[in-house]
Design a protein around this motif. Structure first.
Motif, PDB file in Angstrom:
ATOM      1  N   PRO A  73      49.145 -14.885 -10.928  1.00  0.00           N
ATOM      2  CA  PRO A  73      49.483 -16.126 -11.766  1.00  0.00           C
ATOM      3  C   PRO A  73      48.380 -16.953 -12.360  1.00  0.00           C
ATOM      4  CG  PRO A  73      49.983 -16.367  -9.484  1.00  0.00           C
ATOM      5  CD  PRO A  73      49.136 -15.212  -9.816  1.00  0.00           C
ATOM      6  N   ILE A  74      48.395 -18.121 -13.360  1.00  0.00           N
ATOM      7  CA  ILE A  74      46.944 -19.038 -13.386  1.00  0.00           C
ATOM      8  C   ILE A  74      46.397 -20.041 -12.597  1.00  0.00           C
ATOM      9  CG2 ILE A  74      46.302 -20.553 -15.325  1.00  0.00           C
ATOM     10  CD1 ILE A  74      48.475 -19.114 -17.264  1.00  0.00           C
ATOM     11  N   PRO A  75      45.590 -20.026 -12.664  1.00  0.00           N
ATOM     12  CA  PRO A  75      45.039 -20.927 -11.341  1.00  0.00           C
ATOM     13  C   PRO A  75      45.920 -21.850 -11.350  1.00  0.00           C
ATOM     14  CG  PRO A  75      43.240 -20.121 -12.681  1.00  0.00           C
ATOM     15  CD  PRO A  75      44.304 -19.550 -13.152  1.00  0.00           C
ATOM     16  N   ALA A  76      45.888 -23.453  -9.795  1.00  0.00           N
ATOM     17  CA  ALA A  76      46.602 -23.925  -9.896  1.00  0.00           C
ATOM     18  C   ALA A  76      46.090 -25.540 -11.055  1.00  0.00           C
ATOM     19  CB  ALA A  76      46.919 -24.751  -8.654  1.00  0.00           C
ATOM     20  N   HIS A  77      44.385 -25.212 -10.877  1.00  0.00           N
ATOM     21  CA  HIS A  77      44.120 -26.512 -11.641  1.00  0.00           C
ATOM     22  C   HIS A  77      43.940 -26.359 -13.073  1.00  0.00           C
ATOM     23  CE1 HIS A  77      40.476 -24.017 -11.495  1.00  0.00           C
ATOM     24  NE2 HIS A  77      40.118 -24.097 -12.483  1.00  0.00           N
ATOM     25  N   PHE A  78      44.328 -25.422 -13.930  1.00  0.00           N
ATOM     26  CA  PHE A  78      44.552 -25.221 -15.449  1.00  0.00           C
ATOM     27  C   PHE A  78      45.462 -26.132 -15.656  1.00  0.00           C
ATOM     28  CE2 PHE A  78      42.275 -21.581 -17.133  1.00  0.00           C
ATOM     29  CZ  PHE A  78      41.729 -21.914 -16.076  1.00  0.00           C
ATOM     30  N   PRO A  79      45.252 -26.881 -17.024  1.00  0.00           N
ATOM     31  CA  PRO A  79      46.399 -27.703 -17.602  1.00  0.00           C
ATOM     32  C   PRO A  79      48.189 -26.359 -17.875  1.00  0.00           C
ATOM     33  CG  PRO A  79      45.057 -27.112 -18.962  1.00  0.00           C
ATOM     34  CD  PRO A  79      44.122 -26.402 -17.660  1.00  0.00           C
ATOM     35  N   ASN A  80      49.366 -27.243 -18.107  1.00  0.00           N
ATOM     36  CA  ASN A  80      50.124 -26.566 -17.803  1.00  0.00           C
ATOM     37  C   ASN A  80      50.136 -25.962 -19.047  1.00  0.00           C
ATOM     38  OD1 ASN A  80      52.362 -26.997 -15.841  1.00  0.00           O
ATOM     39  ND2 ASN A  80      51.090 -28.860 -15.659  1.00  0.00           N
ATOM     40  N   TYR A  81      50.206 -27.132 -20.636  1.00  0.00           N
ATOM     41  CA  TYR A  81      49.991 -26.145 -21.715  1.00  0.00           C
ATOM     42  C   TYR A  81      48.221 -26.011 -22.379  1.00  0.00           C
ATOM     43  CZ  TYR A  81      54.888 -27.172 -22.115  1.00  0.00           C
ATOM     44  OH  TYR A  81      56.573 -27.189 -22.237  1.00  0.00           O
ATOM     45  N   MET A  82      47.385 -25.393 -22.245  1.00  0.00           N
ATOM     46  CA  MET A  82      46.893 -24.811 -22.181  1.00  0.00           C
ATOM     47  C   MET A  82      45.991 -24.636 -23.785  1.00  0.00           C
ATOM     48  SD  MET A  82      45.634 -21.753 -19.109  1.00  0.00           S
ATOM     49  CE  MET A  82      46.545 -20.507 -19.769  1.00  0.00           C
ATOM     50  N   HIS A  83      44.534 -25.387 -24.025  1.00  0.00           N
ATOM     51  CA  HIS A  83      43.789 -24.851 -24.965  1.00  0.00           C
ATOM     52  C   HIS A  83      43.638 -23.605 -24.854  1.00  0.00           C
ATOM     53  CE1 HIS A  83      39.898 -25.133 -27.664  1.00  0.00           C
ATOM     54  NE2 HIS A  83      40.676 -26.241 -28.256  1.00  0.00           N
ATOM     55  N   ASN A  84      43.245 -22.924 -26.972  1.00  0.00           N
ATOM     56  CA  ASN A  84      43.593 -21.614 -26.902  1.00  0.00           C
ATOM     57  C   ASN A  84      42.128 -20.909 -26.246  1.00  0.00           C
ATOM     58  OD1 ASN A  84      40.794 -22.054 -29.069  1.00  0.00           O
ATOM     59  ND2 ASN A  84      41.880 -23.060 -29.655  1.00  0.00           N
ATOM     60  N   SER A  85      40.711 -22.016 -25.981  1.00  0.00           N
ATOM     61  CA  SER A  85      39.799 -21.605 -25.005  1.00  0.00           C
ATOM     62  C   SER A  85      39.880 -21.501 -23.319  1.00  0.00           C
ATOM     63  CB  SER A  85      38.539 -22.832 -24.727  1.00  0.00           C
ATOM     64  OG  SER A  85      39.110 -23.963 -24.366  1.00  0.00           O
ATOM     65  N   LEU A  86      40.627 -21.851 -23.041  1.00  0.00           N
ATOM     66  CA  LEU A  86      41.679 -22.056 -21.359  1.00  0.00           C
ATOM     67  C   LEU A  86      41.922 -20.746 -21.407  1.00  0.00           C
ATOM     68  CD1 LEU A  86      42.646 -25.581 -20.285  1.00  0.00           C
ATOM     69  CD2 LEU A  86      40.253 -24.035 -19.800  1.00  0.00           C
ATOM     70  N   ILE A  87      42.930 -20.250 -22.903  1.00  0.00           N
ATOM     71  CA  ILE A  87      43.819 -19.300 -22.135  1.00  0.00           C
ATOM     72  C   ILE A  87      43.065 -18.200 -22.441  1.00  0.00           C
ATOM     73  CG2 ILE A  87      45.194 -17.492 -23.498  1.00  0.00           C
ATOM     74  CD1 ILE A  87      46.587 -19.763 -24.910  1.00  0.00           C
ATOM     75  N   MET A  88      41.589 -17.668 -23.072  1.00  0.00           N
ATOM     76  CA  MET A  88      40.436 -17.196 -23.385  1.00  0.00           C
ATOM     77  C   MET A  88      39.973 -16.852 -21.732  1.00  0.00           C
ATOM     78  SD  MET A  88      40.511 -14.460 -25.992  1.00  0.00           S
ATOM     79  CE  MET A  88      38.701 -14.360 -25.701  1.00  0.00           C
ATOM     80  N   ASP A  89      40.124 -17.874 -21.114  1.00  0.00           N
ATOM     81  CA  ASP A  89      39.657 -17.909 -19.664  1.00  0.00           C
ATOM     82  C   ASP A  89      40.519 -17.146 -18.759  1.00  0.00           C
ATOM     83  OD1 ASP A  89      37.326 -19.366 -20.407  1.00  0.00           O
ATOM     84  OD2 ASP A  89      37.694 -21.479 -19.400  1.00  0.00           O
TER      85      ASP A  89
END
Length: 586
Positions: A73-89
C-alpha cells in the motif's frame, strides 16, 4: 537452475514483472534504456527518443488506493491523487523494499528479440542488447516480458491540418510541453481533448492571454473529486455497481450517467458534449476545465480546418488571429521495433494478442506483453496481475519439458471471432485459457485509434485473477468473513482483493481492505474542524418536534382549544406531557 526472463523496460510494469519473477523463483534481468526507474512517470526536462514525457505539474488521475501494487500500500499520509514526484517516491520505496534494482541493467537498449532455432521445442529467445558505450552482446532467455507500454511515439498528424507549413508561430506535441511560464501573455491553441489536452489547456489558461481548446468530437468530463469529496474512482469502481450496470439496458445507464454529469455543468452549453454516449468513449478527468471555460480563459472550439499564417481557421468558419503557439495533444502510437513483424504485427495501434498479452502465432507462450492496455482505471494493478499470470504460465510451460513426454500443448491460432483454447496439461498443472468473442474489451466504445486496447477494469482484473487462481470468492467470504465480504461487494475494488488467497497470498490483504478508507481520509486531516454546537441543534430539534406535537394535539382536541388558550400554564403542561423539555442545570 533458475529460468532466465528478460524484462524490457523499468517502469511501472517492469518493476512488477521483476518482483513477480522473484516470487516464482525465476531469474529476471531487466533492460532499461534510461539511467533510472519510473518510465513514463519520471519527469525529464528533455524528452527521450521513442518514449512519452510528462509535464512538470502532472498529477495522476487514479487515487492511491486504486493504483498501488496489491501487496504494498501507498503510505497513508500521501495525498489521494499524487503528483508525479510522489509516484516516483512510491516506485523507489517498492523497488527498495523488494530489492528490485539489483536486477536492472540501466542505459541498456534492446536491439533485437528473436526466437531461437529450436523455439518450437524450447520456447527460448535470443536477446541482443547494446550498452551505453556501444558494446553489443547477445544473451539467451527462457522467456521475455515486454513492458514498454503504449505511450511510445508521439502522434503528430500534420497532414490533417492544411497550411501548417505556413504557420508563423510555434507548434509541438504535448510530450514537449513542460511548464507554462514562457507562454505568459500568448494566444494558444490546444488540439485534442484527452486528459493531456485538458490539463495543458487549464494550466496554460492561468498564464496565457487566451487558450482555445480544439476538439473534433467533444468529450464527457469526469471529476477526480467524487461524492462527499471522496476520490471518484473509490466511489465508482465497486462490484455492486458493476453488477447493477450489467443488468440494466445500455441506453438507461448512459442516460443516468449523462444526467449526473450534466448536473455539474451542461456539457452542451459549454460546447463539450459529443455525439456519442458517455460509455462509448474514454472520458476526460478534469475538475478545473468547466471553471476555466466559465471564466473565459479557455474557449472551446471545433476541429481546425486550416492554418493561414498566424491565423487558425476552425470548421465552424470562425477565425482566430495572432496565434503564438499550437500544442498537439493528439496521443501516441506504439510499436515494438526489437520484435519482427510476424511475431507481433501492429497496424494503426491495433494488435492481435490473446487476452491482450500473448501473440497467438507462437508455438510456445513464452513472450508476454505487460501493460499494453488502456483501462478506465489504474494500470499498475493490471500490469501486476498480468505479470503474476505470465510468470506462472512460464513455469507451467517449462514444467512440461521436465515430464516424460506425455504432455500435449495446443497452439493458439486465430479463429473466426474468437481464439481457440490453449491447453497446457501436465500431471501437476492444468491451465485453460478461455477467450470470449468480446475479447474483454469495451464493446460500446467508438472505433478510434484511442480505443484499440481498451478494457473494463474490474471484468479484466477478474478474468486474469481467475487464471492465476486469486479471484476472491464472494460467496465463501459471505459465509466465513461477512464483514470482509461486504467491504468487497460495496466498497472500492482495490488491488488487495486479489491477495486474499491463492498463489502470492499476502497476510496483510484483509487488514489493508478494512483500513483503506482510513488511508483515504488521513491526508485530508490537516486542520481539526470544530464540531457543531450540538446543544443548540438539539434545542432546535426539540422545539420543532414540540410544535409539531402541539399542532397534532390541537388537531385531535379541537374542543379544548379555548381552554388551552385561556390557561397558558395548561398549554405548557400539555407540551411537557408530549415531549419532555431539557432541564436547565445552570
Amino acid at each position: 537452475m533458475a529460468k532466465r526472463v528478460a524484462v524490457i523496460g523499468g517502469g511501472a510494469s517492469g518493476l512488477s514483472c521483476i518482483k513477480c519473477c522473484l516470487d516464482e523463483g525465476l531469474e529476471p534481468v531487466c533492460f532499461e534504456t534510461s539511467d533510472d526507474i519510473g518510465g513514463l512517470w519520471r519527469f525529464k526536462e528533455n524528452p527521450e527518443t521513442d518514449r512519452a514525457s510528462i509535464y512538470h505539474s502532472l498529477i495522476i488521475n487514479t487515487s492511491k488506493e486504486m493504483m498501488c501494487y496489491s501487496d504494498f500500500p501507498i503510505p497513508a499520509h500521501f495525498p489521494n491523487y499524487m503528483h508525479n514526484s510522489l509516484i516516483m517516491d512510491y516506485f523507489r520505496m517498492y523497488a527498495e523494499h523488494f530489492q528490485l534494482k539489483r536486477h536492472i541493467r540501466f542505459q541498456t537498449k534492446v536491439l533485437h528479440v528473436t526466437p531461437r532455432p529450436d523455439f518450437p521445442h524450447s520456447g527460448q529467445w535470443d536477446v541482443e542488447i547494446e550498452s551505453k558505450d556501444g558494446r553489443r552482446e547477445k544473451q539467451v532467455f527462457d522467456a521475455v516480458m515486454v513492458c514498454t507500454g503504449h505511450h511510445c511515439h508521439p502522434h503528430l498528424p500534420l497532414k490533417d491540418f492544411p497550411g501548417i507549413d505556413t504557420f508563423k508561430g510555434k507548434y509541438f506535441h504535448s510530450r514537449d510541453y513542460k511548464t507554462p511560464e514562457e507562454l505568459r501573455g500568448k494566444r494558444v491553441v490546444v488540439i485534442g481533448i484527452g486528459n493531456s489536452g485538458g490539463d495543458i489547456a487549464v494550466e496554460l489558461s492561468r498564464m496565457a492571454k487566451q487558450v482555445y481548446l480544439s476538439s473534433r468530437k467533444g468529450s464527457w468530463i469526469l471529476n477526480r473529486v467524487g461524492d462527499n469529496g471522496l476520490p471518484s474512482d473509490m466511489v465508482f469502481k465497486n462490484r455492486m455497481r458493476g453488477w447493477i450496470i450489467q443488468l440494466l439496458p445500455v441506453g438507461f445507464i448512459n442516460n443516468v450517467r449523462e444526467k449526473q454529469l450534466n448536473k455539474r455543468f451542461d456539457h452542451k452549453l459549454y460546447g463539450l458534449q459529443p455525439a456519442h454516449r458517455v460509455f462509448s468513449q474514454h472520458p476526460m478527468d478534469n475538475d478545473d476545465l468547466p471553471n476555466r471555460i466559465l471564466s473565459g480563459t479557455v474557449s472551446v472550439k471545433p476541429n481546425v480546418q486550416e492554418f493561414r499564417g498566424s491565423s487558425v481557421v476552425f470548421e465552424d468558419g470562425t477565425v482566430e488571429d495572432d496565434i503564438d503557439l499550437v500544442v498537439f495533444a493528439t496521443g501516441y502510437t506504439f510499436s515494438f521495433p526489437f520484435l519482427s513483424s510476424h511475431v507481433i504485427p501492429v497496424s494503426k495501434n491495433k494488435v492481435s494478442l490473446y487476452k491482450y498479452m500473448y501473440p497467438p502465432a507462437l508455438e510456445r507462450p513464452t513472450l508476454a506483453m505487460i501493460g499494453l492496455v488502456q483501462p478506465l482505471g489504474a494500470i499498475m494493478p493490471i500490469s501486476e496481475m498480468q505479470a503474476r499470470w505470465a510468470t506462472r504460465v512460464f513455469k507451467a510451460v517449462w514444467r512440461t519439458f521436465m515430464m516424460d513426454g506425455c504432455t500435449v500443448v495446443n497452439q493458439i491460432r486465430p479463429y473466426p471471432g474468437e481464439f481457440e483454447d490453449l491447453l497446457l496439461d501436465t500431471t501437476t498443472t492444468q491451465l485453460k485459457y478461455q477467450q470470449r468473442s468480446s475479447r474483454l474489451d469495451h464493446p460500446l466504445y467508438v472505433a478510434t485509434q484511442r480505443h484499440t486496447i481498451q478494457v473494463d477494469y474490474i471484468p479484466y482484473m477478474d478474468e486474469l485473477a481467475k487464471q492465476v487462481g486469486v479471484r476472491p470468492s464472494i460467496l465463501k467470504l459471505l459465509l466465513t468473513d461477512p464483514k470482509l465480504a461486504l467491504n468487497i461487494i460495496f466498497g472500492p475494488c482495490t488491488p488487495y482483493q486479489f491477495r486474499l488467497h491463492g498463489p502470492g497470498q499476502w497476510e496483510g490483504a484483509r487488514q489493508a481492505i478494512l483500513t483503506q478508507w482510513a488511508r483515504v481520509t488521513e491526508p485530508l486531516k490537516t486542520r481539526c474542524a470544530p464540531e457543531p454546537q450540538s446543544q443548540r441543534s438539539s434545542h432546535s430539534l426539540i422545539f420543532s418536534v414540540s410544535v409539531a406535537a402541539l399542532l397534532s394535539a390541537l388537531y385531535y382536541s379541537r374542543a379544548s382549544l379555548h381552554t388551552l388558550i385561556a390557561d397558558p400554564s395548561s398549554l405548557l403542561d400539555t407540551i411537557r406531557a408530549l415531549v419532555p423539555l431539557p432541564v436547565n442545570t445552570q
